[in-house]
Enzyme design. Structure first.
Site, PDB file in Angstrom:
ATOM      1  N   GLY A  27      34.551 -16.855 -14.221  1.00  0.00           N
ATOM      2  CA  GLY A  27      34.814 -16.172 -12.953  1.00  0.00           C
ATOM      3  C   GLY A  27      34.947 -14.680 -13.163  1.00  0.00           C
ATOM      4  O   GLY A  27      34.620 -14.161 -14.230  1.00  0.00           O
ATOM      5  N   ASN A  28      35.400 -13.967 -12.146  1.00  0.00           N
ATOM      6  CA  ASN A  28      35.594 -12.522 -12.274  1.00  0.00           C
ATOM      7  C   ASN A  28      36.793 -12.091 -11.437  1.00  0.00           C
ATOM      8  O   ASN A  28      37.407 -12.902 -10.744  1.00  0.00           O
ATOM      9  CB  ASN A  28      34.316 -11.764 -11.903  1.00  0.00           C
ATOM     10  CG  ASN A  28      33.916 -11.964 -10.452  1.00  0.00           C
ATOM     11  OD1 ASN A  28      34.606 -11.510  -9.553  1.00  0.00           O
ATOM     12  ND2 ASN A  28      32.814 -12.673 -10.236  1.00  0.00           N
ATOM     13  N   ALA A  29      37.108 -10.805 -11.512  1.00  0.00           N
ATOM     14  CA  ALA A  29      38.373 -10.301 -10.968  1.00  0.00           C
ATOM     15  C   ALA A  29      38.324  -9.893  -9.489  1.00  0.00           C
ATOM     16  O   ALA A  29      39.292  -9.353  -8.972  1.00  0.00           O
ATOM     17  CB  ALA A  29      38.842  -9.111 -11.808  1.00  0.00           C
ATOM     18  N   SER A  30      37.229 -10.187  -8.794  1.00  0.00           N
ATOM     19  CA  SER A  30      37.179  -9.783  -7.377  1.00  0.00           C
ATOM     20  C   SER A  30      38.181 -10.581  -6.544  1.00  0.00           C
ATOM     21  O   SER A  30      38.227 -11.809  -6.618  1.00  0.00           O
ATOM     22  CB  SER A  30      35.767 -10.015  -6.825  1.00  0.00           C
ATOM     23  OG  SER A  30      35.756  -9.730  -5.440  1.00  0.00           O
TER      24      SER A  30
END
Ligand code: CTP
Ligand code: CA
Length: 228
Positions: A33-36
């Site tokens: 995943g990512n930090a958005s």
């Protein structure tokens, strides 16, 4: 009044906003995943609805409640996003790609949970590039529409940021690019944002402040381009 008319400048328009961060499955219990947080996209969706648009929110993983008054389509991976955006682009007048889409996805998804092979073994992941959704929809354009991309860059200074932005806008083929400098490690999950909006041949504006306010400045740029 003039103010009230301007408030409804997106009346009758189908505005599609993608928001949040995609997740790429590794196995039944894990993903990349990512930090958005999704806040910028959600702010744009809410602002567009306030301005009279018929809004579809394409929601990847988001950490905030979705605004009322939007149709919500959930997506998980960049592949899901590609499918949904391609479908919605058939009816969209405006497309805003605020989503943080994974650039890479596992070549294969394990059917069962990946186990440690031994007490000391590491794990190599084999990743392949995903579809570039923004580029794909910008080139397809089944109808006239304004397409907005986002780019978070680590730049050495303001000129470098613009240089990176112009190159990315040209590569993607979108109409507007919302640029922000993430060199300080800021922005993700923050309430405030500092952006530059560019078109293929202009710098349309510098804006900073709460994402809820910056969202309206981005829609102002959309409106100015649509009116050309
Ligand atoms: N984007 C997309 N599909 C992808 C990756 C990104 O549609 N597979 C969109 C994002 O939603 C954003 C824009 O493209 O609006 C720019 O994303 P960015 O990550 O800055 O661009 P990339 O082409 O992935 O370049 P980089 O190698 O700098 O990450
Ligand atoms: Ca990327």
């Amino acid at each position: 009044t003039a103010a009230a008319a301007a408030d409804q400048d997106l009346a009758g328009k189908h505005v599609v906003v993608s928001a949040g961060g995609t997740r790429e499955r590794l196995d039944p219990v894990r993903y990349l995943g990512n930090a958005s947080s999704g806040l910028m996209g959600l702010s744009i969706a809410r602002a567009a609805a306030l301005r009279g648009a018929d809004v579809t929110l394409v929601a990847a993983h988001i950490e905030h409640p979705v605004p009322s008054g939007c149709t919500v389509r959930r997506v998980e991976s960049t592949a899901d996003l590609a499918e949904t955006m391609t479908e919605l682009s058939e009816s969209a007048d405006v497309i805003v790609m605020a989503v943080a889409a994974a650039d890479f996805t596992p070549r294969t998804r394990a059917e069962s949970k990946i186990k440690k092979a031994s007490e000391s073994s590491g794990l190599q992941l084999d990743l392949v590039q995903t579809t570039d959704v923004l580029k794909t929809i910008s080139h397809a354009r089944p109808r006239p529409q304004v397409i907005v991309g986002f780019a978070a860059e680590t730049a050495t200074d303001a000129d470098h940021l613009l240089e990176l932005g112009r190159a990315k806008l040209a590569r993607k083929g979108c109409d507007l690019l919302v640029l922000n400098d993430v060199s300080g490690g800021k922005v993700f999950g923050e309430d405030d944002n500092r952006i530059v909006v560019i078109s293929p041949d202009d710098v349309l504006g510098h804006h900073s402040g709460p994402k809820s306010v910056v969202a309206h400045r981005i829609l102002d740029a959309v409106h100015s381009v649509a009116a050309r």
